[in-house]
Motif scaffolding. Sequence first.
Motif, PDB file in Angstrom:
ATOM      1  N   MET A 124     -37.822 -15.136 -43.526  1.00 33.22           N
ATOM      2  CA  MET A 124     -37.146 -16.162 -43.882  1.00 33.22           C
ATOM      3  C   MET A 124     -35.343 -15.674 -44.260  1.00 33.22           C
ATOM      4  O   MET A 124     -36.002 -14.400 -45.008  1.00 33.22           O
ATOM      5  CB  MET A 124     -37.456 -16.105 -45.122  1.00 33.22           C
ATOM      6  CG  MET A 124     -37.490 -18.846 -45.203  1.00 33.22           C
ATOM      7  SD  MET A 124     -37.546 -18.644 -47.101  1.00 33.22           S
ATOM      8  CE  MET A 124     -39.974 -18.292 -46.765  1.00 33.22           C
ATOM      9  N   ARG A 125     -35.056 -16.145 -43.676  1.00 36.94           N
ATOM     10  CA  ARG A 125     -33.599 -15.591 -44.220  1.00 36.94           C
ATOM     11  C   ARG A 125     -32.076 -16.079 -44.418  1.00 36.94           C
ATOM     12  O   ARG A 125     -32.712 -17.627 -43.681  1.00 36.94           O
ATOM     13  CB  ARG A 125     -32.664 -14.796 -42.214  1.00 36.94           C
ATOM     14  CG  ARG A 125     -32.653 -13.821 -42.562  1.00 36.94           C
ATOM     15  CD  ARG A 125     -31.660 -13.102 -41.542  1.00 36.94           C
ATOM     16  NE  ARG A 125     -30.860 -13.423 -40.755  1.00 36.94           N
ATOM     17  CZ  ARG A 125     -31.527 -14.172 -39.847  1.00 36.94           C
ATOM     18  NH1 ARG A 125     -32.437 -13.683 -39.465  1.00 36.94           N
ATOM     19  NH2 ARG A 125     -30.274 -14.405 -38.837  1.00 36.94           N
ATOM     20  N   THR A 126     -31.757 -16.049 -44.754  1.00 36.85           N
ATOM     21  CA  THR A 126     -30.174 -17.044 -45.476  1.00 36.85           C
ATOM     22  C   THR A 126     -29.134 -16.276 -44.908  1.00 36.85           C
ATOM     23  O   THR A 126     -28.634 -15.065 -45.065  1.00 36.85           O
ATOM     24  CB  THR A 126     -29.736 -17.033 -47.062  1.00 36.85           C
ATOM     25  OG1 THR A 126     -30.446 -15.924 -47.864  1.00 36.85           O
ATOM     26  CG2 THR A 126     -31.631 -17.910 -47.549  1.00 36.85           C
ATOM     27  N   ASP A 127     -28.146 -17.427 -44.925  1.00 31.19           N
ATOM     28  CA  ASP A 127     -26.159 -17.118 -44.369  1.00 31.19           C
ATOM     29  C   ASP A 127     -25.426 -17.770 -45.567  1.00 31.19           C
ATOM     30  O   ASP A 127     -25.604 -18.313 -45.915  1.00 31.19           O
ATOM     31  CB  ASP A 127     -26.436 -17.284 -42.872  1.00 31.19           C
ATOM     32  CG  ASP A 127     -26.814 -16.744 -42.447  1.00 31.19           C
ATOM     33  OD1 ASP A 127     -27.442 -14.825 -42.715  1.00 31.19           O
ATOM     34  OD2 ASP A 127     -26.648 -16.889 -40.583  1.00 31.19           O
ATOM     35  N   ILE A 128     -24.411 -16.669 -45.967  1.00 35.64           N
ATOM     36  CA  ILE A 128     -23.553 -17.182 -46.712  1.00 35.64           C
ATOM     37  C   ILE A 128     -22.154 -16.913 -46.098  1.00 35.64           C
ATOM     38  O   ILE A 128     -22.051 -16.358 -45.346  1.00 35.64           O
ATOM     39  CB  ILE A 128     -23.811 -16.275 -47.971  1.00 35.64           C
ATOM     40  CG1 ILE A 128     -24.847 -17.068 -49.090  1.00 35.64           C
ATOM     41  CG2 ILE A 128     -22.137 -16.192 -48.844  1.00 35.64           C
ATOM     42  CD1 ILE A 128     -24.872 -15.714 -50.333  1.00 35.64           C
ATOM     43  N   ALA A 129     -21.469 -17.970 -45.913  1.00 34.55           N
ATOM     44  CA  ALA A 129     -20.217 -18.153 -45.322  1.00 34.55           C
ATOM     45  C   ALA A 129     -19.150 -18.289 -46.266  1.00 34.55           C
ATOM     46  O   ALA A 129     -19.164 -18.800 -47.814  1.00 34.55           O
ATOM     47  CB  ALA A 129     -19.872 -18.578 -44.329  1.00 34.55           C
ATOM     48  N   LEU A 130     -18.026 -17.037 -46.992  1.00 37.87           N
ATOM     49  CA  LEU A 130     -17.347 -17.255 -47.727  1.00 37.87           C
ATOM     50  C   LEU A 130     -15.881 -18.220 -47.151  1.00 37.87           C
ATOM     51  O   LEU A 130     -15.614 -17.537 -46.051  1.00 37.87           O
ATOM     52  CB  LEU A 130     -16.925 -16.386 -48.646  1.00 37.87           C
ATOM     53  CG  LEU A 130     -17.980 -15.927 -49.810  1.00 37.87           C
ATOM     54  CD1 LEU A 130     -17.523 -14.007 -49.464  1.00 37.87           C
ATOM     55  CD2 LEU A 130     -18.578 -16.388 -50.407  1.00 37.87           C
ATOM     56  N   ASN A 131     -14.845 -18.486 -48.144  1.00 37.97           N
ATOM     57  CA  ASN A 131     -14.241 -18.855 -47.851  1.00 37.97           C
ATOM     58  C   ASN A 131     -13.189 -19.582 -46.230  1.00 37.97           C
ATOM     59  O   ASN A 131     -12.609 -19.898 -45.526  1.00 37.97           O
ATOM     60  CB  ASN A 131     -12.950 -17.338 -47.598  1.00 37.97           C
ATOM     61  CG  ASN A 131     -11.683 -17.186 -49.330  1.00 37.97           C
ATOM     62  OD1 ASN A 131     -12.449 -17.793 -50.307  1.00 37.97           O
ATOM     63  ND2 ASN A 131     -12.613 -15.905 -49.088  1.00 37.97           N
ATOM     64  N   GLY A 132     -14.621 -20.551 -46.060  1.00 42.08           N
ATOM     65  CA  GLY A 132     -14.462 -21.246 -45.181  1.00 42.08           C
ATOM     66  C   GLY A 132     -14.886 -20.143 -43.913  1.00 42.08           C
ATOM     67  O   GLY A 132     -14.379 -21.374 -42.767  1.00 42.08           O
ATOM     68  N   SER A 133     -15.823 -19.063 -43.549  1.00 46.10           N
ATOM     69  CA  SER A 133     -15.142 -19.061 -42.389  1.00 46.10           C
ATOM     70  C   SER A 133     -16.311 -17.686 -42.512  1.00 46.10           C
ATOM     71  O   SER A 133     -17.043 -17.286 -43.503  1.00 46.10           O
ATOM     72  CB  SER A 133     -14.096 -17.322 -43.054  1.00 46.10           C
ATOM     73  OG  SER A 133     -14.209 -16.615 -41.452  1.00 46.10           O
ATOM     74  N   SER A 134     -17.503 -17.781 -41.400  1.00 43.57           N
ATOM     75  CA  SER A 134     -18.434 -16.857 -41.578  1.00 43.57           C
ATOM     76  C   SER A 134     -18.130 -14.818 -40.907  1.00 43.57           C
ATOM     77  O   SER A 134     -19.218 -14.704 -41.010  1.00 43.57           O
ATOM     78  CB  SER A 134     -19.228 -17.939 -40.308  1.00 43.57           C
ATOM     79  OG  SER A 134     -18.924 -17.208 -39.208  1.00 43.57           O
ATOM     80  N   SER A 135     -16.966 -15.533 -40.840  1.00 43.98           N
ATOM     81  CA  SER A 135     -16.348 -13.663 -40.612  1.00 43.98           C
ATOM     82  C   SER A 135     -16.735 -12.656 -41.572  1.00 43.98           C
ATOM     83  O   SER A 135     -16.386 -13.657 -43.181  1.00 43.98           O
ATOM     84  CB  SER A 135     -15.223 -13.552 -40.011  1.00 43.98           C
ATOM     85  OG  SER A 135     -14.442 -12.364 -39.714  1.00 43.98           O
ATOM     86  N   PRO A 136     -17.153 -11.899 -41.767  1.00 40.60           N
ATOM     87  CA  PRO A 136     -17.077 -10.732 -43.131  1.00 40.60           C
ATOM     88  C   PRO A 136     -15.412 -10.877 -43.187  1.00 40.60           C
ATOM     89  O   PRO A 136     -15.635 -10.117 -44.127  1.00 40.60           O
ATOM     90  CB  PRO A 136     -17.961  -9.719 -42.569  1.00 40.60           C
ATOM     91  CG  PRO A 136     -17.938  -9.687 -41.007  1.00 40.60           C
ATOM     92  CD  PRO A 136     -17.666 -11.114 -40.955  1.00 40.60           C
ATOM     93  N   THR A 137     -14.445 -10.955 -42.188  1.00 45.77           N
ATOM     94  CA  THR A 137     -13.079 -10.559 -43.088  1.00 45.77           C
ATOM     95  C   THR A 137     -12.294 -11.305 -43.920  1.00 45.77           C
ATOM     96  O   THR A 137     -11.889 -10.920 -44.315  1.00 45.77           O
ATOM     97  CB  THR A 137     -12.346 -10.683 -41.418  1.00 45.77           C
ATOM     98  OG1 THR A 137     -12.424 -12.027 -41.267  1.00 45.77           O
ATOM     99  CG2 THR A 137     -12.248  -9.618 -40.601  1.00 45.77           C
ATOM    100  N   ALA A 138     -13.239 -12.804 -43.951  1.00 47.70           N
ATOM    101  CA  ALA A 138     -12.825 -13.436 -44.896  1.00 47.70           C
ATOM    102  C   ALA A 138     -13.739 -13.377 -46.583  1.00 47.70           C
ATOM    103  O   ALA A 138     -13.433 -13.796 -47.732  1.00 47.70           O
ATOM    104  CB  ALA A 138     -13.358 -14.545 -44.317  1.00 47.70           C
ATOM    105  N   ASN A 139     -14.594 -12.327 -46.988  1.00 46.70           N
ATOM    106  CA  ASN A 139     -15.415 -11.819 -47.682  1.00 46.70           C
ATOM    107  C   ASN A 139     -14.868 -11.525 -48.636  1.00 46.70           C
ATOM    108  O   ASN A 139     -14.633 -10.076 -49.061  1.00 46.70           O
ATOM    109  CB  ASN A 139     -16.730 -11.077 -47.314  1.00 46.70           C
ATOM    110  CG  ASN A 139     -17.645 -11.823 -46.142  1.00 46.70           C
ATOM    111  OD1 ASN A 139     -17.012 -13.054 -46.494  1.00 46.70           O
ATOM    112  ND2 ASN A 139     -18.987 -11.437 -46.229  1.00 46.70           N
ATOM    113  N   TYR A 140     -13.781 -11.434 -49.326  1.00 44.54           N
ATOM    114  CA  TYR A 140     -12.657 -10.812 -50.043  1.00 44.54           C
ATOM    115  C   TYR A 140     -12.323 -11.918 -51.251  1.00 44.54           C
ATOM    116  O   TYR A 140     -11.684 -13.179 -50.828  1.00 44.54           O
ATOM    117  CB  TYR A 140     -10.801 -10.107 -50.043  1.00 44.54           C
ATOM    118  CG  TYR A 140     -11.033  -8.706 -48.365  1.00 44.54           C
ATOM    119  CD1 TYR A 140     -11.462  -8.010 -49.794  1.00 44.54           C
ATOM    120  CD2 TYR A 140     -11.834  -9.029 -47.294  1.00 44.54           C
ATOM    121  CE1 TYR A 140     -12.196  -6.725 -48.700  1.00 44.54           C
ATOM    122  CE2 TYR A 140     -12.115  -8.614 -46.373  1.00 44.54           C
ATOM    123  CZ  TYR A 140     -11.940  -7.012 -47.088  1.00 44.54           C
ATOM    124  OH  TYR A 140     -12.233  -5.805 -45.975  1.00 44.54           O
TER     125      TYR A 140
END
Lengths: 324, 419, 298
Positions: free
Chosen positions: B1-17
């Motif tokens: 089992m695995r989950t995914d989180i997307a931040l700031n409307g983007s799945s790219s880690p460059t948006a993880n700020y």
Amino acid sequence: MVEFSASTAEEAIAEWVSSSAGATEIAGLLREQLPLYAGRSSNEVTRIRGFLLAAFERTGLPSEALPYVMEELESGQDAYTVAAAARALRGGAPSPELVPLLRGALERMRGADVSMTFEVYKPRWPFPHPTTASDELRKTLAWIGPAEPGPSCCHAASHTEPIRDETDIRQIELEDQDGDTVRFGDFFVGKPAVVVFFYTRCDNPEKCSLSITKLAGLQVLKGDARVAAISYDPLYDTPARLKVYGRNRAIEFGNDVRFFRAPRDFEQLRSWFDLGVNYIGSMVNRHRIELYVLDTNGKIASSFTRMQWDNRRVIEAVQALARA
Amino acid sequence: MRTDIALNGSSSPTANYIGWSPRPATIRLSDPTGATSPVAVMLRNQRTNIGGQVVFAAAANQPRTDTLQLTLPLNGSPLSFVVSGKHPNASTNDRDAAIEVVLTTGGTVLSVTQLMVRVRKNANTLSDAERDRFTGAFAILNNRGAGRFRDLRNMHIRTLLRSPLAQAHGDDGFLPWHRAYLLDLERELQNIDSSVTLPYWRFDQPAPKVFIPEFIGRSAANGRVDFGTTNDLRFWTTEQGVGVLRRPSFDPATSGAGNANGPVRSQDSTLRDLGTIYDTFIASEGNPHNRAHSSFREAISDPATAPTDPLFFLLHCNVDRLWALWQAKNGRFNPAVAGSFRTPGGPPHPIGHNLSNTMWPWNGDTTPPRPTSAPGGPLASSAVTSAPAPSPAVHEMIDYQGRVNPANWLGFDYDDVPF
Amino acid sequence: MEDSEYERYIANYWRELDRQSAQEPETEMKDTALFSEENPRVAEAKAIASGARSDPEKLEKLFAIIRNPSEPIEARHSALTSLRALRFNSVVLDELRAAYLDALRDVIDDPDPDLRDEVLEILSKEKDEYAQRRLLESLTGQGSPLVPAQRALQLLSYDIHAEHFPLLREYVARSDDAETRLEAVRLLSADPASADLLMDLFADSKEDQEIRRASVAGLLSLAPQQYEERVKEIVLDDSEDETVRAEGLSALSHFGNPTALAQDERFNATIEELRTREANSESLEKALQGYMQMHLLR
């Protein structure tokens, strides 16, 4: 014709202007590229040119000097030369069509003005009979009197250039904004071209920064013509500096749009174009605004110099060549 | 089992700020292996003793908490929630915060999402590593001539009409214009090193860790700023060559800024004595802003040369922070509500200084009375937010945390101005 | 919305800030020696300045204080400081620039050296022809020196068009004051025509270390490509001073052409080799690390 050289003391020139010089002789000393201006500091060049221009008030303003006067009113930054230009106009007939230029200069001098005198050359402080650029501009406006300011009169006229230098510059090396080297003849042949001269350390926003901003508007010509700018300051303007300066002014570099410096061969280029520029050491001490339209053989077809050009006229000139 | 989180409307880690504002996030069951019904999970900080910390809420108007319970649909469709940095626990390193998703029952870890709680900090409190990343990126940015900073510096010619200076000073646009300017610079820095933010110099306090060779430099008796032998700012280049001249009229190690006319207005006084509406607060352009500049001699004390000193940007960052603090104290985030900007009515103000005006040079506008050229193009874009518009308007600078409209979040925050 | 521990914390944070900033002015920074014992004329100058931003008469009064030798020097400094600050946002001072500069020119020859220095600094940043002319004269021995030579050179450097580069080269060649010479080298980093001179200084192993370090930074900031090869030779020269090699390498990392550096296998191999040595000085070690980060690990 009077000849002064790079080694003539500036005071001697001023002495000559005050005593015996005639209007035509003075006007003959205004071209930036004259040997007279070589090796002098910007301040010295400004002092000399201001003193020359101001003298027209006394001697009368000959028609060949008018472009230099209008240039100062349009883009001059030094209060001294702008004031001198305002005085010079009073040596001719009142021309209401110059009112917009005078008013523009008056606005530009707010925040840039300074006390000066034209009675003495290189005066000591306190100056005798001081004046300012704003005072001189206002005085000239009053002298012209109430006038309906005409439409903007004053774009650079297009000149057809005689071939001035028969040397072949097709072989000279240019380095572009990416550091790639091309020969003049490889780029400037086959299509007509527009080429502007400038340098990135120019501190007059009404000259180089504005010229390159306007050059961006000429990129519509690409495909049919080439669009280029060449630096007056080939040692300082490295490819990286050329690139940033252009990009920051909406230049989209590509096959037909390139900026250059001529690190080795600039002197040949300077003499071939008879560029309106001079230097102290490697530093520009004075330059005019200059745009050239080249034909498909890389020869100068027409030029727009001193005053800012009108992009529509330049496009027409290029299109005429493309049709021919 | 695995989950995914997307931040700031983007799945790219460059948006993880993120900063202190609640930011939109989604979570989904990306691999349902082993699950037969909707899966109850808990979101929490992976480490609570180190690195940036976050808090969660099910929606922007819900209270934020250290953990969040959610039940994820089996079909992998995403659920929305919001995440904020947990004041005062900002990150000190790139993506040193981590959201851990565990099964509510049994605690099996389903995913770890690294992110950074990236906020602007007091320059005097930066770690050596933070400081070095900033000076390194700043030296590179300046010397590559990237962005508009070199050009604007050259264009600080002081003529009134069509003057770059007049677009940014002497009227109500002063604070919004400089907010955009700093944001543009910070985004350019983040293109070089995404963990960097612009630090601020608290000019009303001693800054013994700032005015040292390793950071913004120590002034020698002749005004030459010493950047030591390892600080990349020793290569700081302007048209005047390599290096900086600066002479403080005060001892920055033991005192806040001040000049022959007295100390700079303190933060407390700025918040207390400049009123509760923008019409009065804009006086901060005089003191502390002008006073801070004129607490030095040399480049930074003159508007035409000030941006040739890297300290300029730390000084202005504090001017902007004081505005942000004042906004929070008085609830001045809604440009449509009086008090957040100049009270409507009264004589007209120059273009660029009105709420609806776009700002030069980002707008590229060279029609009079704007300056004749507008170097630099549109404002640098960001991986974490689409605000402001590339050609930003004055009003877009006001709701910088997205309090009124979350879409207006500009992507920066100050360590002491929480949400 | 204080229904979580965190929201209560935030609400409390703002209450605390309100409480703190509402304190009476005794929490304000009190006068230090710099601000103490205010002369009544200083108080007067400050009072005038407080409303001067859009008041031409008050600005004129400040000009009068600056140029009046019978005012206490503290009051003249106060007026000058106010005007420096107002230059940032007073449109009226813009309009009165000529009168402002007149007042400053009036005190170029004031007996007070600090006032002279400050006034010349402002005029230099305004690129005032008259002040630049006086500074040049003072450097070339015409008239009495207005400020020390090193200071005059710094002030002229606020304008790249000020005709001071030949003088700077002269000071590098002839000055026996180490600090003046170093300052001259630094100021030459704005002059592309001095690149050869900077290269020679960097290459001269008998030259002062600080001069060599300043030279290479200036050189590579001006004209990287032409000199990269010669700088590399010195960086690789084991007989050279390590701090000088380190600075050469750092300047290359910072200003060098990344593509050209990446392609120089011989240079990069030697750098790798240097990194494995035990006995590197701290400065060389840092420079090697910096080079690796900027050019080899990308």
